[in-house]
Design a protein around this motif. Structure first.
Motif, PDB file in Angstrom:
ATOM      1  N   ASN A  13       6.836 111.533  11.579  1.00  0.00           N
ATOM      2  CA  ASN A  13       7.661 111.077  12.670  1.00  0.00           C
ATOM      3  C   ASN A  13       6.445 110.793  13.631  1.00  0.00           C
ATOM      4  N   PHE A  14       5.516 111.944  13.790  1.00  0.00           N
ATOM      5  CA  PHE A  14       4.290 111.717  14.798  1.00  0.00           C
ATOM      6  C   PHE A  14       3.713 110.075  14.547  1.00  0.00           C
ATOM      7  N   LEU A  16       4.803 107.536  13.443  1.00  0.00           N
ATOM      8  CA  LEU A  16       6.117 106.613  13.766  1.00  0.00           C
ATOM      9  C   LEU A  16       5.814 106.605  15.378  1.00  0.00           C
ATOM     10  N   PHE A  17       5.921 107.609  16.081  1.00  0.00           N
ATOM     11  CA  PHE A  17       5.773 107.884  17.486  1.00  0.00           C
ATOM     12  C   PHE A  17       4.500 107.257  18.143  1.00  0.00           C
ATOM     13  N   PHE A  19       2.801 104.749  16.434  1.00  0.00           N
ATOM     14  CA  PHE A  19       2.823 103.294  16.080  1.00  0.00           C
ATOM     15  C   PHE A  19       3.479 102.679  17.399  1.00  0.00           C
ATOM     16  N   LEU A  20       4.939 103.188  17.512  1.00  0.00           N
ATOM     17  CA  LEU A  20       5.667 102.467  18.548  1.00  0.00           C
ATOM     18  C   LEU A  20       5.006 102.560  19.852  1.00  0.00           C
ATOM     19  N   LEU A  21       4.388 103.726  20.254  1.00  0.00           N
ATOM     20  CA  LEU A  21       3.598 103.833  21.523  1.00  0.00           C
ATOM     21  C   LEU A  21       2.680 102.758  21.860  1.00  0.00           C
ATOM     22  N   LEU A  23       2.338 100.195  20.361  1.00  0.00           N
ATOM     23  CA  LEU A  23       2.932  98.579  20.206  1.00  0.00           C
ATOM     24  C   LEU A  23       3.224  98.260  21.516  1.00  0.00           C
ATOM     25  N   SER A  24       4.090  99.179  22.404  1.00  0.00           N
ATOM     26  CA  SER A  24       4.684  98.969  23.794  1.00  0.00           C
ATOM     27  C   SER A  24       3.498  99.022  24.598  1.00  0.00           C
ATOM     28  N   LEU A  25       2.322  99.882  24.505  1.00  0.00           N
ATOM     29  CA  LEU A  25       1.185  99.728  25.244  1.00  0.00           C
ATOM     30  C   LEU A  25       0.590  98.365  24.912  1.00  0.00           C
ATOM     31  N   PHE A  27       1.591  95.457  24.200  1.00  0.00           N
ATOM     32  CA  PHE A  27       2.331  94.451  25.064  1.00  0.00           C
ATOM     33  C   PHE A  27       2.181  94.740  26.361  1.00  0.00           C
ATOM     34  N   THR A  28       2.151  95.957  27.066  1.00  0.00           N
ATOM     35  CA  THR A  28       1.880  96.023  28.435  1.00  0.00           C
ATOM     36  C   THR A  28       0.778  95.508  28.911  1.00  0.00           C
ATOM     37  N   ILE A  29      -0.171  96.276  28.303  1.00  0.00           N
ATOM     38  CA  ILE A  29      -1.689  95.909  28.695  1.00  0.00           C
ATOM     39  C   ILE A  29      -2.073  94.618  28.292  1.00  0.00           C
ATOM     40  N   PHE A  39       6.699  87.236  25.580  1.00  0.00           N
ATOM     41  CA  PHE A  39       7.947  87.813  24.819  1.00  0.00           C
ATOM     42  C   PHE A  39       8.790  88.609  25.433  1.00  0.00           C
ATOM     43  N   PHE A  40       8.336  89.154  26.454  1.00  0.00           N
ATOM     44  CA  PHE A  40       9.280  90.057  27.343  1.00  0.00           C
ATOM     45  C   PHE A  40       9.376  89.636  28.532  1.00  0.00           C
TER      46      PHE A  40
ATOM     47  N   PHE B  66      13.566  93.896  28.482  1.00  0.00           N
ATOM     48  CA  PHE B  66      13.998  92.500  28.653  1.00  0.00           C
ATOM     49  C   PHE B  66      14.653  92.159  29.708  1.00  0.00           C
ATOM     50  N   MET B  71       7.696  94.443  30.911  1.00  0.00           N
ATOM     51  CA  MET B  71       6.960  94.073  29.592  1.00  0.00           C
ATOM     52  C   MET B  71       7.467  95.049  28.754  1.00  0.00           C
ATOM     53  N   ALA B  72       6.778  96.311  28.560  1.00  0.00           N
ATOM     54  CA  ALA B  72       7.124  97.094  27.526  1.00  0.00           C
ATOM     55  C   ALA B  72       7.213  98.943  28.008  1.00  0.00           C
ATOM     56  N   TYR B  83      10.066 111.398  21.126  1.00  0.00           N
ATOM     57  CA  TYR B  83       9.279 112.253  20.323  1.00  0.00           C
ATOM     58  C   TYR B  83       9.209 113.620  21.102  1.00  0.00           C
TER      59      TYR B  83
END
Lengths: 272, 168
Positions: A13-14, A16-17, A19-21, A23-25, A27-29, A39-40, B66, B71-72, B83
């Motif tokens: 779980n940690f 996964l968290f 990884f997703l965090l 991923l979004s960072l 995209f943002t940065i 993409f967004f 979106f 962004m995200a 979490y």
């Protein structure tokens, strides 16, 4: 090996968290830099259609106000036209035009974040391309950033990354127009040298250095000015002519010579 | 069981639409846009797999992103919130949540209030820290967290009392 697998299973779980965090960072940065938010953006098919449907309903509420704005503009343009000397022929040959104009409607507006984007209902199919200028009847609004077949997102001047060439009207002193994210009615003009005489209430217009906007599109008036910390440049607060909270009809400006100008400039860069 | 998935799917879609079509356009005082979609994470069933909860929250944030061209940022904050939710719950409810028949509606008003408030504070802190992205503006971050957080809190409480009474 067994231990590594156990570790992964125990902390799945940690991980996964994380990884997703990440991923979004990422995209943002990544999209903090110009032209990376591919993409967004709300110019895609689903969001565009939903916003358009909503706009079709709410469009009726301030229709009369919007009509008045357009009539005001027509009146101003007619005055210019009738008072223009030697206006006997108007060339309709589109190959000789320097700028072409497309109209569009705002379907989503935002002004409360630090990076604001506006979505309009014209896109690639209407030959809208990134880096075209967007203006309203009162002044500049922003620059097209992403396009989809039917919609486009516009980087508003109320955006940290926005940087537009602007000058003081009737002079050739130019600077950069930026936004400090504090007030949606006020933007900042920087890099004007201190020897330039300034007055509160002076009009600021777009400069000739940009290949995106035509020269002399109104932006706003000087509200306040100070010297920056180095005491060599002014930091000027500009009150916008546009009410950024109430925007419906916009014009997209396409500079036909932009490609040529860009090619020439990139040649210079390559030679250096 | 089927019913539970159905309710959550409907909630997901409705909260996204309500958020982007109404609350993102509110701009009260020029900058207050309450975030009511946090209610999804508040209402989400407790006895489900944690991994799927994190995934669903990520998707929720991404959908909002979106629509609002952020962004995200929303995705990052909902993932962190998803979490941290079990930790927050343990803090608020203590050992009670270990029981199988534990339900949100059985807990006291104060507990529900604290739980929602903590969710909103964590979410807004992550969101505005990432949005503004500089420690020089820490006062601005705090101001936004407090002001927009209390607006979100108010609306979430309203929505919660409107829609959760008939359920369960």
């Amino acid at each position: 090996m067994q231990q590594i697998i156990n570790f992964v299973i125990r902390h799945k779980n940690f991980l996964l968290f994380l990884f997703l965090l990440m991923l979004s960072l990422a995209f943002t940065i990544q999209s903090h830099s110009y032209h990376q938010s591919r993409f967004f953006n709300s110019a895609n098919w689903i969001t565009g259609n939903i916003y358009e449907a909503k706009q079709n309903i709410t469009a009726y509420f301030d229709l009369s106000e919007e009509n008045e704005k357009l009539i005001d503009e027509n009146q101003r343009l007619r005055k210019l036209l009738f008072n223009k000397s030697n206006s006997d022929t108007i060339s309709l040959d589109s190959t000789q035009l320097l700028y072409t104009i497309t109209t569009a409607r705002v379907i989503k507006n935002s002004y409360s974040e630090s990076r604001n984007y506006i979505t309009i209902n014209r896109g690639r199919n209407d030959s809208i391309k990134p880096d075209m200028g967007v203006i309203t009847s009162k002044g500049i609004l922003g620059i097209v950033e992403n396009t989809s077949p039917h919609y486009a997102t516009v980087q508003s001047i109320l955006n940290e990354n926005s940087n537009i060439n602007a000058k003081i009207k009737n002079t050739d002193h130019f600077g950069s127009l930026v936004w400090d994210t504090k007030d949606y009615a006020v933007v900042q003009l920087v890099d004007i040298p201190r020897m330039v005489p300034l007055n509160i209430g002076d009009t600021i217009v777009t400069g000739a250095m940009s290949s995106i906007f035509p020269e002399n599109i109104p932006i706003g008036t000087i509200q306040k000015f100070d010297l920056d910390t180095a005491k060599s440049f002014y930091q000027i607060d500009i009150k916008l002519f546009n009410d950024m909270t109430n925007i419906r009809n916009v014009y997209i400006v396409n500079n036909m010579d932009r490609k040529e100008i860009r090619e020439l400039e990139s040649k210079n860069l390559n030679e250096q | 069981m089927n019913n539970k998935y159905f309710i959550n799917a409907i909630r997901f879609v409705l909260l996204v639409l309500v958020q982007v079509l109404i609350f993102n356009q509110l701009n009260f005082f020029g900058f207050i846009n309450p975030m009511v979609y946090i209610l999804f994470l508040y209402w989400y069933p407790i006895n489900t797999s944690r991994a799927s909860f994190i995934w669903v929250s990520f998707l929720l944030g991404l959908c909002i992103d979106f629509f609002s061209d952020t962004m995200a940022l929303h995705a990052a904050s909902t993932v962190s919130l998803a979490y941290l939710r079990p930790t927050i719950m343990r803090f608020v409810y203590g050992v009670n949540i270990e029981f199988q028949n534990f339900k949100l509606s059985n807990s006291t008003r104060v507990q529900q209030f604290t739980f929602l408030a903590l969710l909103i504070v964590v979410h807004h802190l992550v969101f505005f820290t990432l949005e503004i992205f500089s420690l020089a503006n820490i006062l601005m971050i705090l101001k936004k967290v407090v002001v927009i957080g209390s607006a979100s809190m108010l609306l979430c409480l309203l929505f919660n009392s409107l829609f959760s009474a008939g359920k369960e």
